[in-house]
Design a protein around this motif. Sequence first.
Motif, PDB file in Angstrom:
ATOM      1  N   GLN A 180       0.658  -1.223   0.026  1.00 38.28           N
ATOM      2  CA  GLN A 180       0.084  -0.047  -0.048  1.00 38.28           C
ATOM      3  C   GLN A 180       0.665   1.215  -0.101  1.00 38.28           C
ATOM      4  N   PHE A 181       1.889   1.187   0.772  1.00 37.42           N
ATOM      5  CA  PHE A 181       2.780   2.337   0.996  1.00 37.42           C
ATOM      6  C   PHE A 181       3.589   2.684  -0.288  1.00 37.42           C
ATOM      7  N   TRP A 182       4.344   1.465  -0.901  1.00 42.08           N
ATOM      8  CA  TRP A 182       5.175   1.768  -1.876  1.00 42.08           C
ATOM      9  C   TRP A 182       4.191   1.845  -3.373  1.00 42.08           C
ATOM     10  N   ALA A 183       3.223   1.567  -3.527  1.00 39.88           N
ATOM     11  CA  ALA A 183       2.253   2.002  -4.512  1.00 39.88           C
ATOM     12  C   ALA A 183       2.379   3.453  -5.025  1.00 39.88           C
ATOM     13  N   ILE A 184       2.310   4.008  -3.973  1.00 33.09           N
ATOM     14  CA  ILE A 184       2.312   5.627  -4.017  1.00 33.09           C
ATOM     15  C   ILE A 184       3.957   6.153  -3.856  1.00 33.09           C
ATOM     16  N   ASN A 185       4.525   5.677  -2.741  1.00 35.05           N
ATOM     17  CA  ASN A 185       6.063   6.151  -2.506  1.00 35.05           C
ATOM     18  C   ASN A 185       6.971   5.946  -3.952  1.00 35.05           C
ATOM     19  N   ARG A 186       6.559   4.945  -4.571  1.00 34.76           N
ATOM     20  CA  ARG A 186       7.278   4.443  -5.897  1.00 34.76           C
ATOM     21  C   ARG A 186       7.438   5.885  -6.854  1.00 34.76           C
ATOM     22  N   LYS A 187       6.102   6.735  -6.828  1.00 30.69           N
ATOM     23  CA  LYS A 187       6.452   7.894  -7.624  1.00 30.69           C
ATOM     24  C   LYS A 187       7.245   8.938  -7.042  1.00 30.69           C
ATOM     25  N   LEU A 188       7.427   9.088  -5.649  1.00 32.07           N
ATOM     26  CA  LEU A 188       8.640   9.936  -5.127  1.00 32.07           C
ATOM     27  C   LEU A 188       9.992   9.436  -5.313  1.00 32.07           C
ATOM     28  N   MET A 189      10.329   8.238  -5.785  1.00 25.36           N
ATOM     29  CA  MET A 189      11.540   7.738  -5.878  1.00 25.36           C
ATOM     30  C   MET A 189      11.995   7.777  -7.319  1.00 25.36           C
ATOM     31  N   GLU A 190      10.988   8.128  -8.416  1.00 18.61           N
ATOM     32  CA  GLU A 190      11.592   8.353  -9.942  1.00 18.61           C
ATOM     33  C   GLU A 190      12.197   9.548 -10.352  1.00 18.61           C
ATOM     34  N   TYR A 191      12.739   9.710 -10.970  1.00 21.49           N
ATOM     35  CA  TYR A 191      13.269  10.824 -11.690  1.00 21.49           C
ATOM     36  C   TYR A 191      13.305  10.946 -13.570  1.00 21.49           C
ATOM     37  N   PRO A 192      13.485  11.776 -13.920  1.00 19.06           N
ATOM     38  CA  PRO A 192      13.588  11.790 -15.397  1.00 19.06           C
ATOM     39  C   PRO A 192      14.564  10.990 -16.064  1.00 19.06           C
ATOM     40  N   PRO A 193      14.387  10.210 -16.949  1.00 12.22           N
ATOM     41  CA  PRO A 193      15.395   9.332 -17.613  1.00 12.22           C
ATOM     42  C   PRO A 193      16.535   9.976 -18.125  1.00 12.22           C
ATOM     43  N   GLU A 194      16.607  11.587 -18.443  1.00  9.44           N
ATOM     44  CA  GLU A 194      17.628  12.052 -18.861  1.00  9.44           C
ATOM     45  C   GLU A 194      18.668  12.847 -17.699  1.00  9.44           C
ATOM     46  N   ASP A 195      17.999  12.516 -16.559  1.00  8.20           N
ATOM     47  CA  ASP A 195      18.753  12.862 -15.301  1.00  8.20           C
ATOM     48  C   ASP A 195      19.341  11.555 -14.813  1.00  8.20           C
ATOM     49  N   SER A 196      20.444  11.824 -13.994  1.00  6.08           N
ATOM     50  CA  SER A 196      21.100  10.612 -13.285  1.00  6.08           C
ATOM     51  C   SER A 196      20.684  10.447 -11.775  1.00  6.08           C
ATOM     52  N   GLY A 197      19.467  11.219 -11.199  1.00  6.35           N
ATOM     53  CA  GLY A 197      19.128  11.049 -10.094  1.00  6.35           C
ATOM     54  C   GLY A 197      18.413  12.392  -9.709  1.00  6.35           C
ATOM     55  N   PHE A 198      18.150  12.533  -8.375  1.00  3.55           N
ATOM     56  CA  PHE A 198      17.241  13.453  -7.813  1.00  3.55           C
ATOM     57  C   PHE A 198      18.384  15.008  -8.069  1.00  3.55           C
ATOM     58  N   ARG A 199      17.436  15.855  -7.772  1.00  2.06           N
ATOM     59  CA  ARG A 199      18.032  17.260  -7.904  1.00  2.06           C
ATOM     60  C   ARG A 199      19.058  17.284  -6.600  1.00  2.06           C
ATOM     61  N   TYR A 200      18.474  16.972  -5.251  1.00  2.00           N
ATOM     62  CA  TYR A 200      19.325  17.156  -4.309  1.00  2.00           C
ATOM     63  C   TYR A 200      18.882  15.629  -3.568  1.00  2.00           C
ATOM     64  N   ILE A 201      19.872  15.355  -2.672  1.00  2.00           N
ATOM     65  CA  ILE A 201      19.581  14.014  -1.790  1.00  2.00           C
ATOM     66  C   ILE A 201      18.864  14.729  -0.561  1.00  2.00           C
ATOM     67  N   PRO A 202      17.750  14.069   0.074  1.00  2.00           N
ATOM     68  CA  PRO A 202      17.288  14.528   1.161  1.00  2.00           C
ATOM     69  C   PRO A 202      18.090  13.644   2.384  1.00  2.00           C
ATOM     70  N   PHE A 203      18.795  14.104   3.024  1.00  2.00           N
ATOM     71  CA  PHE A 203      19.700  13.437   4.042  1.00  2.00           C
ATOM     72  C   PHE A 203      19.614  14.106   5.371  1.00  2.00           C
ATOM     73  N   ARG A 204      19.893  13.554   6.696  1.00  2.00           N
ATOM     74  CA  ARG A 204      20.105  14.148   7.868  1.00  2.00           C
ATOM     75  C   ARG A 204      21.439  13.163   8.489  1.00  2.00           C
ATOM     76  N   ILE A 205      22.290  13.900   9.079  1.00  2.00           N
ATOM     77  CA  ILE A 205      23.298  13.040   9.492  1.00  2.00           C
ATOM     78  C   ILE A 205      23.129  13.565  11.207  1.00  2.00           C
ATOM     79  N   TYR A 206      23.206  12.507  12.008  1.00  2.00           N
ATOM     80  CA  TYR A 206      23.340  12.688  13.536  1.00  2.00           C
ATOM     81  C   TYR A 206      24.271  12.095  14.198  1.00  2.00           C
ATOM     82  N   GLN A 207      24.934  13.041  15.187  1.00  2.00           N
ATOM     83  CA  GLN A 207      25.942  12.319  16.029  1.00  2.00           C
ATOM     84  C   GLN A 207      25.615  12.702  17.557  1.00  2.00           C
ATOM     85  N   VAL A 208      25.677  11.566  18.401  1.00  2.00           N
ATOM     86  CA  VAL A 208      25.351  12.047  19.897  1.00  2.00           C
ATOM     87  C   VAL A 208      26.448  12.853  20.470  1.00  2.00           C
TER      88      VAL A 208
END
Length: 275
Positions: free
Chosen positions: A164-192
Motif C-alpha cells: 500500500q505504501f510503496w504503490a504511492i512512494n514509488r512515484k517519489l523515488m522516480e526521476y526523468p530518464p535524462e537525469d542521473s538522479g534526484f535534484r538534491y539528496i534528502p539526508f540528515r546526519i546525526y551525532q550523539v
Amino acid sequence: MTDDKDVLRDVWFGRIPTCFMLYQDEITEREAEPYYLLLPRISYLTLVTDKVKKHFQKVMRQEDVTEIWFEYEGTPLKWHFPIGLLFDLHASNTALPWNITVHFKNFPEKDLLHCPSKDVIEAHFMACVKEADALKHKSQVINEMQKKDHKQLWMGLQNDKFDQFWAINRKLMEYPPEDSGFRYIPFRIYQVTTERPFIQKLFRPVAANGQLNTLGDLLKEVCPAAITPEDGEKKNQVMVHGIEPMLETPIQWLSEHMSYPDNFLHISIIPQPTD
C-alpha cells in the motif's frame, strides 16, 4: 528507480526486540510486569506503543496517567525521530532486547515535543515527505498527488502495509530518464557527541564531472570527521538502518532504497565501540 525490491522489503520489515519497563518512581497499585514488543524500525514510538500504554495503565491509578514518554539510559527518546534512528544513535552496540523506560510523569519539556494524538505524527511525517520532495523534484511530484495519495502513504506506514505504501512512494523515488538522479539528496546526519540536532545541506547525487557521488563523498563534504584517515584508526561507525554501508555506495542508490518512509536518509555517526 532501480528495482531492488528485496532491499526495500528488508528495510521495511526490520524489527528491534524491545523490553519496556515502567520507571521505578511511578506509583502503581500492583507490580508492573515488563512488556515485550518487536518495534518496526521505520515507524515512530508514539505510533506503535498503544499496547505498551494500555499495559502499564492497568496497574496505575487513573489520576497518575498523563502523557507517556520514553527514555533510554537517561536520554529522553524523541518520538519524531524514526525508531531505527533512535536505536542506531543510542543503543546500537548494546545487547538485545533494547531496554526502554516508560514514564507518565515529569514530561521533559526541554527535550521532547508533545504528541497528543496520531494526527500530530501524521502532520510531522507528511511535512518531512514534502520537504524531501522539494529537494528531489522541486515539490512537483507531491503537489501532483491527490489528497487520497497522501493519505495512502500515511495509512501504509501506520498499518504496516508495504505494498500500500510503496504503490504511492514509488512515484517519489522516480526521476526523468535524462537525469542521473534526484535534484538534491534528502539526508540528515546525526551525532550523539554534539548538541546540534543534525546536519542537513544541499548535496547533489551527481558530481560536476558526471560521476555518481558516493556516501564517502557526502561525508567528506558535510562531516569529514566521520571518515577514517587512510593511515588512521577507525573512530566512528556510519550507520543506516543498523548496518554500515560501504562508503563507495552511490548516494542516489542509498536514497532510493534506504531512506525511511519520510523519504530522508537518516545517517548516524556513532563512536566505534572499544571492546
